[in-house]
Design a protein around this motif. Sequence first.
Motif, PDB file in Angstrom:
ATOM      1  N   SER A   1       6.647  -4.040  14.651  1.00  0.00           N
ATOM      2  CA  SER A   1       7.573  -5.157  14.296  1.00  0.00           C
ATOM      3  C   SER A   1       7.714  -6.187  15.234  1.00  0.00           C
ATOM      4  CB  SER A   1       8.962  -4.390  13.623  1.00  0.00           C
ATOM      5  OG  SER A   1       8.688  -3.288  12.719  1.00  0.00           O
ATOM      6  N   GLY A   2       8.126  -5.799  16.570  1.00  0.00           N
ATOM      7  CA  GLY A   2       8.340  -6.615  17.407  1.00  0.00           C
ATOM      8  C   GLY A   2       7.245  -7.531  17.856  1.00  0.00           C
TER       9      GLY A   2
ATOM     10  N   VAL B   1      -1.078  -6.176  19.287  1.00  0.00           N
ATOM     11  CA  VAL B   1      -0.425  -5.535  20.280  1.00  0.00           C
ATOM     12  C   VAL B   1      -0.137  -3.994  19.963  1.00  0.00           C
ATOM     13  CG1 VAL B   1       1.665  -5.521  21.742  1.00  0.00           C
ATOM     14  CG2 VAL B   1       0.600  -7.678  20.965  1.00  0.00           C
ATOM     15  N   ALA B   2       0.399  -3.739  18.863  1.00  0.00           N
ATOM     16  CA  ALA B   2       0.374  -2.323  18.298  1.00  0.00           C
ATOM     17  C   ALA B   2      -0.853  -1.492  18.744  1.00  0.00           C
ATOM     18  CB  ALA B   2       0.907  -2.183  17.058  1.00  0.00           C
ATOM     19  N   LEU B   3      -2.056  -2.133  17.965  1.00  0.00           N
ATOM     20  CA  LEU B   3      -3.186  -1.373  18.150  1.00  0.00           C
ATOM     21  C   LEU B   3      -3.734  -1.239  19.583  1.00  0.00           C
ATOM     22  CD1 LEU B   3      -5.202  -3.121  15.151  1.00  0.00           C
ATOM     23  CD2 LEU B   3      -3.803  -0.916  15.233  1.00  0.00           C
TER      24      LEU B   3
ATOM     25  N   GLU C   1      -5.707 -14.034  11.528  1.00  0.00           N
ATOM     26  CA  GLU C   1      -5.126 -15.646  11.386  1.00  0.00           C
ATOM     27  C   GLU C   1      -3.524 -15.740  11.706  1.00  0.00           C
ATOM     28  OE1 GLU C   1      -6.352 -16.669   7.478  1.00  0.00           O
ATOM     29  OE2 GLU C   1      -8.364 -16.367   8.017  1.00  0.00           O
ATOM     30  N   GLY C   2      -2.933 -14.666  11.887  1.00  0.00           N
ATOM     31  CA  GLY C   2      -1.526 -14.809  12.190  1.00  0.00           C
ATOM     32  C   GLY C   2      -0.881 -13.279  11.785  1.00  0.00           C
ATOM     33  N   ARG C   3       0.380 -13.509  11.545  1.00  0.00           N
ATOM     34  CA  ARG C   3       1.021 -12.055  11.188  1.00  0.00           C
ATOM     35  C   ARG C   3       0.818 -12.184   9.517  1.00  0.00           C
ATOM     36  NH1 ARG C   3       5.189  -9.904  14.545  1.00  0.00           N
ATOM     37  NH2 ARG C   3       4.894  -8.442  12.798  1.00  0.00           N
TER      38      ARG C   3
ATOM     39  N   GLU D   1       0.556  -4.594   7.558  1.00  0.00           N
ATOM     40  CA  GLU D   1       0.276  -4.293   8.917  1.00  0.00           C
ATOM     41  C   GLU D   1       0.565  -2.681   9.387  1.00  0.00           C
ATOM     42  OE1 GLU D   1       1.279  -8.573  11.328  1.00  0.00           O
ATOM     43  OE2 GLU D   1       2.822  -6.979  11.124  1.00  0.00           O
ATOM     44  N   VAL D   2       1.663  -2.307   8.593  1.00  0.00           N
ATOM     45  CA  VAL D   2       1.990  -0.865   8.782  1.00  0.00           C
ATOM     46  C   VAL D   2       0.783   0.066   8.383  1.00  0.00           C
ATOM     47  CG1 VAL D   2       3.503   0.874   7.724  1.00  0.00           C
ATOM     48  CG2 VAL D   2       4.556  -1.097   8.680  1.00  0.00           C
TER      49      VAL D   2
END
Length: 564
Positions: free
Chosen positions: A443-444, A449-451, A469-471, A477-478
């Motif tokens: 989330s942050g 980064v999470a991966l 290409e972005g968020r 994402e989850v």
Amino acid sequence: MGRSRPPRLIIGALALAAAAAAAGSFELSLAGDFGRAPHVHAAIVAWITFSYVVCGLIAWWRRPESRFGPLMVVAGFAPFLSRLAETDVEALRLLGEALLLLPLVLFLHVFLAYPSGRLEGKPERALVITAYSAIVGFDLMRALLEVSDRDGAAAVALGAQRATIFVIALGAFGVLISRRRSSGRPLRGSIELLVGSFALALVALAVGLIMKGLGAPGADVARWIAFGLVGVAPMLLLAGFLRARLARSSLGELFLDLRGDPSPADLQQALGRALRDPSLSLLYWLPEFGSYADLEGRAVELLPEDGRAVTLIDRDGVQVAALLHDPALVQEPELLEAVTAAASIALENAQLHVELRARLEELRGSRARVIDAGQKERQRLERNLHDGAQQRLIALSLELSRLEQQEENPVLSLRLDEARRELAVSLAELRDVARGLHPAVLSGHGLEVALESIVARSPVSVELRVELEGRLHERIEVAAYYVVSESLANVAKHAQATTAKVDVVQTNGDLLVEVIDDGVGGADTEGGSGLRGLADRVEALNGRLRVWTPLGGGTRVRAEIPCV
């Protein structure tokens, strides 16, 4: 209740009368002063008389519930009555002069009343009432003036009558154009051509009327053009009737199509061909959902749109479907009734297909809601663990450190140190649990980064490639995070692999997530709850999860998730 058809005797008598009136109109037109080519004028008037009556009789016979047929019959006889002004019989001559402008008003009435025979709007009713009033009022005025030997004033009254009819005709033209624009483009070209001929005929009649009254050059040509446009309308109406008959002949082809148990899409196309309406849409009534659904099972409001009409289909008094179609088909009730009756036979299987799709759509939505609810619950538990239990354990560890510094008892210090180490282990385990419930780093800081944090903790060497290409939306994402996390966890526990590769690429509107290892393969894709849970999470987003796991060939997990 629909009206019954007129007796054949009346139809035959009116047809003979139309032939006699056409012949009489021709002879009387030749006797009058109608320019340099009286035979042309006489032929046009005779054609209008005969064609309007005959087409009106056809419309009356086919649709006795409509007033349009009788109205056309009356309009057809009007030119003959106006031509009585050319006879030598005084009474008939006076009658003809009194009805001289009646044909124009009746044609105006016919054009504005098409196709139902009724004047639907207030502007139409006001124009027609004013036109008839102008005929009656000015004729009475002219009669009184002629009786009192005031011929000059009577001529002025005739000019005023023509001017009034001219203004009314232009107003009717405006009404037709406004009606055409407000109803949208007709789905059948013949309807647009017919309405266009009505509008042009009104303008031509009005202009010809004024040119004749003013004695302008070219008045005869303008009158021929106007009469020619008026005479086109019955031909277009007759062509419409013939086309309707051809459409009814296609019912045989429809029954052949229905014998093959067509799919919902094929059934809709077959009905569109039978009704000559490619824009037709077939909607199914789903009692369990209490709504109509389209071919894909999506709920649809049964509201006419884009100028289309609605026809309901029922079987044994129970509604089963509805047609959205060209409103011109409302004027062909027999064809609509025959097609809907044939369709009701084949609707049962098609309705089952649509109902199944509706159930799948509802199941997909329900699964998405369940996963969203689970994700929100994970986030709540993660916050509670972080803000509650985790903070209390940290506070307790600090308190033990403070007590150890105050007490110099070696035995007590040893036990406090051991308790502090247990707290540290418990805190680490609690953080792992919280991270598994909901990755705060996702989330942050985003998916990449999470991966990277997952790969850093993996006991197996992992090659990571992320091209985004972005968020993305949090749900996407989850889902991608858990596909990678669960897959790498399986690699570490069961695959006996030495290396793994993770690719996360956004391309062509989809997010592709792929995890490949060089392990022993043979993963249980049916009984394992982990992979099944991943599949549910991905499919809830309209995606697809596939697993290849040959024995001795490693395992490949690939998820395709739409980004929209």
